[in-house]
Write an enzyme that holds these catalytic residues in place. Structure first.
Site, short mmCIF file in Angstrom:
data_model
loop_
_atom_site.label_atom_id
_atom_site.label_comp_id
_atom_site.label_asym_id
_atom_site.label_seq_id
_atom_site.Cartn_x
_atom_site.Cartn_y
_atom_site.Cartn_z
N LYS A 73 20.59 -42.17 -74.92
CA LYS A 73 19.92 -43.15 -74.21
C LYS A 73 19.07 -42.48 -73.03
O LYS A 73 19.20 -41.36 -72.73
CB LYS A 73 20.93 -44.04 -73.51
N TYR A 95 6.56 -31.93 -44.04
CA TYR A 95 6.83 -33.22 -43.29
C TYR A 95 7.60 -33.34 -42.69
O TYR A 95 8.86 -33.07 -42.67
CB TYR A 95 6.73 -34.18 -44.45
N MET A 135 5.53 -34.45 -52.23
CA MET A 135 5.32 -35.15 -53.68
C MET A 135 5.15 -33.97 -54.82
O MET A 135 5.50 -33.97 -55.78
CB MET A 135 4.10 -36.19 -53.56
C1 LIG Z 1 26.19 -43.27 -71.24
C2 LIG Z 1 27.37 -43.52 -71.92
C3 LIG Z 1 28.26 -42.60 -72.47
C4 LIG Z 1 28.14 -41.46 -72.33
O1 LIG Z 1 28.64 -41.02 -70.73
P1 LIG Z 1 28.64 -39.20 -70.36
O2 LIG Z 1 29.40 -39.18 -69.12
O3 LIG Z 1 27.18 -39.08 -70.42
O4 LIG Z 1 29.36 -38.61 -71.45
C5 LIG Z 1 29.50 -43.31 -73.24
N1 LIG Z 1 29.55 -44.36 -73.34
C6 LIG Z 1 28.76 -45.41 -72.91
C7 LIG Z 1 29.11 -46.74 -73.22
C8 LIG Z 1 27.59 -45.07 -72.33
O5 LIG Z 1 26.81 -45.96 -71.57
#
Ligand SMILES: *Cc1c(COP(=O)(O)O)cnc(C)c1O
Length: 356
Positions: A35, A253, A301
């Site tokens: 993801k 800054y 930035m």
């Molecule tokens: C993102 C996610 C994972 C992975 O989690 P990690 O801590 O990065 O291993 C597993 N299961 C679900 C449902 C997730 O959303």
């Protein structure tokens, strides 16, 4: 000559981490969690580095469809399921498996006309109270799905809130899940990265590692190296200017940093618009030509400043690693009061990425 910043993505490290996880979870199949553009590493790059992955877990439907279009054959699981009934048609057409976490999802499945039935991951809430059905009601929803012609099979799924915190652990969530799963005789998927390493008894039929795949530790108190993980992303830039400061001179800054003594300060072509955390304080580690040093003053930035006082050989063009193979992203995240996940995902699109 373009701006001297780049990110490197190490394909061999990804493959190594995947194999290490496979060894830790023998008997389970492994979803590479990709993801958020493969945790910022580039979805296509990650997929290409893991041709032998058992499956991929993602939550952006467009990306999942693109994965199928590119010829990917493995199981693809949508971790948040669909967001409206029409998306079920896409899932059927492209053979995408879905998490089902609400009564509406089940209703949509019952009412849909699909070209093929779907593999369903029934998400049970065991205490995180984010997504899922109350674990105690699992049998009733399984029964309903078993009567639904649009469902091929059901895997029980839950997600742990504290698998990375040994002081809390997962006992209550795991007990609740096991009680719910008992007697249903269905495959299960519960373990994220932390659980794979800390609670192998939860590995079940499908594990879902994300962060460990990218070579970062899921635990605050255990290094990635100690777990055998190899860092995948390196963010590096160069010194593009040098300032000689007198005691009392300010940097950046807000003039938040004042030189306590004469100092040599390097200006690095990397800022928060590249994904470096703006809230990283003075003292956050960096590596200059292989030598550890520190950030000074506020991150801007497009630039940040580092202490070169003890790096007399550093000059214009000296290489600066912000995190990666010489400096754990976990150390940088800790100094900046965040987690590696956030740093990886924030890598900006303007940073060119090189697959190595
Ligand atoms: C993102 C996610 C994972 C992975 O989690 P990690 O801590 O990065 O291993 C597993 N299961 C679900 C449902 C997730 O959303």
């Amino acid at each position: 000559m373009s701006r001297p910043i780049e990110a490197l993505v190490n394909a061999a490290a990804l493959a190594h981490n995947y194999q290490l996880i496979q060894q830790r979870a023998l008997g389970a199949r492994v979803f590479a969690v990709v993801k958020a553009n493969g945790y910022g590493h580039g979805l296509q790059r990650v997929i290409a580095a893991l041709p032998a992955a058992d499956g991929f877990a993602i939550l952006e439907l467009d990306a999942a469809i693109a994965m199928r279009a590119s010829g990917l054959q493995q199981t693809i699981l949508l971790l948040e399921g669909v967001f409206c009934p029409d998306e079920l048609l896409d899932c059927a057409q492209h053979n995408l498996s879905i998490a089902v976490h609400s009564p509406e999802h089940i209703q949509w499945l019952e009412q849909a006309q699909l070209v093929r039935p779907l593999h369903v991951f029934l998400k049970l809430n065991t205490g995180m109270n984010r997504l899922g059905f109350a674990a105690e009601s699992a049998a009733q929803w399984v029964e309903r799905l078993s009567r639904c012609a649009n469902v091929v099979d059901v895997t029980l799924m839950t997600h742990f809130a504290t698998a990375d915190e040994p002081a809390v652990g997962i006992n209550s969530q795991w007990a609740r899940f096991c009680a719910a799963a008992q007697g249903l005789n269905l495959p299960i998927s519960t373990a994220n990265s932390a659980a794979i390493f800390a609670y192998p008894e939860t590995n079940g039929d499908w594990v879902r590692p994300g962060i460990a795949l990218y070579g970062s530790s899921p635990f605050a108190d255990r290094t990635a190296e100690s777990l055998g993980l190899h860092p995948v992303m390196t963010l590096r830039s160069e010194v593009i200017a040098i300032q000689e400061l007198q005691a009392g001179d300010a940097v950046g800054y807000g003039a938040t940093f004042l030189a306590p003594h004469p100092m040599r300060v390097g200006v690095v072509a990397c800022g928060y618009a590249d994904g470096y955390p703006r809230h990283a304080p003075t003292g956050t580690p960096v590596v200059v030509d292989g030598q550890r040093s520190r950030l000074v003053g506020r991150v801007s930035m497009d630039m940040l400043c580092i202490d070169l006082t003890d790096c007399p050989a550093a000059r214009l063009g000296s290489q600066v690693e912000l995190w990666g193979s010489q400096l754990s992203i976990d150390d940088v995240a800790k100094a900046a009061g965040t987690i590696s996940y956030e740093l990886m995902c924030a890598l900006a699109t303007r940073v060119p990425v090189q697959l190595v």
